[in-house]
Design a protein around this motif. Sequence first.
Motif, PDB file in Angstrom:
ATOM      1  N   ARG A  81       0.819  -1.221   0.000  1.00 38.89           N
ATOM      2  CA  ARG A  81       0.000   0.000   0.000  1.00 38.89           C
ATOM      3  C   ARG A  81       0.850   1.267   0.000  1.00 38.89           C
ATOM      4  O   ARG A  81       0.399   2.313  -0.470  1.00 38.89           O
ATOM      5  CB  ARG A  81      -0.970  -0.015   1.186  1.00 38.89           C
ATOM      6  CG  ARG A  81      -0.348   0.239   2.534  1.00 38.89           C
ATOM      7  CD  ARG A  81      -1.308  -0.024   3.666  1.00 38.89           C
ATOM      8  NE  ARG A  81      -1.337  -1.431   4.006  1.00 38.89           N
ATOM      9  CZ  ARG A  81      -2.083  -1.940   4.991  1.00 38.89           C
ATOM     10  NH1 ARG A  81      -2.882  -1.151   5.697  1.00 38.89           N
ATOM     11  NH2 ARG A  81      -2.038  -3.231   5.260  1.00 38.89           N
ATOM     12  N   GLU A  82       2.074   1.165   0.509  1.00 39.19           N
ATOM     13  CA  GLU A  82       2.962   2.331   0.485  1.00 39.19           C
ATOM     14  C   GLU A  82       3.707   2.458  -0.845  1.00 39.19           C
ATOM     15  O   GLU A  82       4.066   3.565  -1.248  1.00 39.19           O
ATOM     16  CB  GLU A  82       3.957   2.250   1.645  1.00 39.19           C
ATOM     17  CG  GLU A  82       3.305   2.425   3.004  1.00 39.19           C
ATOM     18  CD  GLU A  82       4.299   2.387   4.148  1.00 39.19           C
ATOM     19  OE1 GLU A  82       5.479   2.032   3.904  1.00 39.19           O
ATOM     20  OE2 GLU A  82       3.911   2.693   5.289  1.00 39.19           O
ATOM     21  N   SER A  83       3.932   1.355  -1.530  1.00 40.45           N
ATOM     22  CA  SER A  83       4.664   1.384  -2.800  1.00 40.45           C
ATOM     23  C   SER A  83       3.763   1.686  -3.990  1.00 40.45           C
ATOM     24  O   SER A  83       4.215   2.321  -4.959  1.00 40.45           O
ATOM     25  CB  SER A  83       5.367   0.037  -3.034  1.00 40.45           C
ATOM     26  OG  SER A  83       6.306  -0.240  -2.030  1.00 40.45           O
ATOM     27  N   MET A  84       2.523   1.242  -3.959  1.00 36.96           N
ATOM     28  CA  MET A  84       1.676   1.357  -5.147  1.00 36.96           C
ATOM     29  C   MET A  84       1.428   2.802  -5.588  1.00 36.96           C
ATOM     30  O   MET A  84       1.505   3.098  -6.799  1.00 36.96           O
ATOM     31  CB  MET A  84       0.348   0.624  -4.920  1.00 36.96           C
ATOM     32  CG  MET A  84      -0.528   0.550  -6.173  1.00 36.96           C
ATOM     33  SD  MET A  84       0.325  -0.190  -7.611  1.00 36.96           S
ATOM     34  CE  MET A  84       0.612  -1.855  -7.007  1.00 36.96           C
ATOM     35  N   PRO A  85       1.115   3.742  -4.688  1.00 33.87           N
ATOM     36  CA  PRO A  85       0.934   5.119  -5.161  1.00 33.87           C
ATOM     37  C   PRO A  85       2.184   5.673  -5.840  1.00 33.87           C
ATOM     38  O   PRO A  85       2.083   6.392  -6.842  1.00 33.87           O
ATOM     39  CB  PRO A  85       0.610   5.894  -3.879  1.00 33.87           C
ATOM     40  CG  PRO A  85       0.026   4.883  -2.953  1.00 33.87           C
ATOM     41  CD  PRO A  85       0.795   3.627  -3.248  1.00 33.87           C
ATOM     42  N   ALA A  86       3.354   5.332  -5.325  1.00 35.30           N
ATOM     43  CA  ALA A  86       4.597   5.788  -5.953  1.00 35.30           C
ATOM     44  C   ALA A  86       4.767   5.173  -7.332  1.00 35.30           C
ATOM     45  O   ALA A  86       5.204   5.843  -8.282  1.00 35.30           O
ATOM     46  CB  ALA A  86       5.792   5.437  -5.064  1.00 35.30           C
ATOM     47  N   LEU A  87       4.430   3.897  -7.466  1.00 36.42           N
ATOM     48  CA  LEU A  87       4.541   3.251  -8.768  1.00 36.42           C
ATOM     49  C   LEU A  87       3.577   3.876  -9.772  1.00 36.42           C
ATOM     50  O   LEU A  87       3.954   4.122 -10.927  1.00 36.42           O
ATOM     51  CB  LEU A  87       4.265   1.753  -8.644  1.00 36.42           C
ATOM     52  CG  LEU A  87       4.202   0.992  -9.969  1.00 36.42           C
ATOM     53  CD1 LEU A  87       5.520   1.117 -10.736  1.00 36.42           C
ATOM     54  CD2 LEU A  87       3.835  -0.468  -9.737  1.00 36.42           C
ATOM     55  N   ILE A  88       2.356   4.126  -9.366  1.00 39.56           N
ATOM     56  CA  ILE A  88       1.379   4.727 -10.276  1.00 39.56           C
ATOM     57  C   ILE A  88       1.858   6.096 -10.752  1.00 39.56           C
ATOM     58  O   ILE A  88       1.766   6.427 -11.941  1.00 39.56           O
ATOM     59  CB  ILE A  88       0.012   4.814  -9.583  1.00 39.56           C
ATOM     60  CG1 ILE A  88      -0.555   3.401  -9.370  1.00 39.56           C
ATOM     61  CG2 ILE A  88      -0.961   5.678 -10.389  1.00 39.56           C
ATOM     62  CD1 ILE A  88      -1.761   3.351  -8.460  1.00 39.56           C
TER      63      ILE A  88
END
Length: 207
Positions: A81-88
């Motif tokens: 959940r912490e990595s996904m916004p950065a990836l998007i």
Amino acid sequence: MRVAVLGASGRTGGLVAEEARARAHEVIAVVRRAASAPNGTTERIAEGRDAAALAAALAGCDAAVFAIGPSGTSADHLVMRESMPALIEAMRIAGVRRLVVVSASGPFTQGDDPFLKFVAKPIVQRILREPFSDFVATEPVVRSSRLDWTIVRPPQLKDGAARGRYRRANGAGVPFGVSIRRADLARAVLDVLEDRETVGATITVAA
């Protein structure tokens, strides 16, 4: 196709990278530590929560596979959940639209057969409540991303040689789908990645 594999140094991500290479794709292994990428891949270093570093790693790619997941330690129960916004955000910057996310079927019961829905999964969900919460929190972020996403939900992952077959269901559970070998999951991930008809779908896979 040039495919970025996030989590390529892990057991699942490494096999995804291997399967992509076997299909003649160019693989960009996005890893946190230098010299941890699988052989035959191009290594790019980026921390999963750093959008700028991820964007640089994704430059020139056609697609991304997110194979990062919670481990057995409590510190990693927020990693997805912490990595996904950065990836998007990184994919938006880099101009990459195709995304396949490896999730898990354990936290979800929609469309499952009665055995899984009422017997097996309630027990597993109590035992793995914390790591499962990461998958539950991450999937809505993926769906709202406006990317060409597909979510792949495997059950319990097992090591060992590929059996060369698996079952899959779109938007439903796989009857008595309790496990899958990581090597067969890697094949499923690449099948989904190459199939444009799976864009916007949640695919459950199992042995």
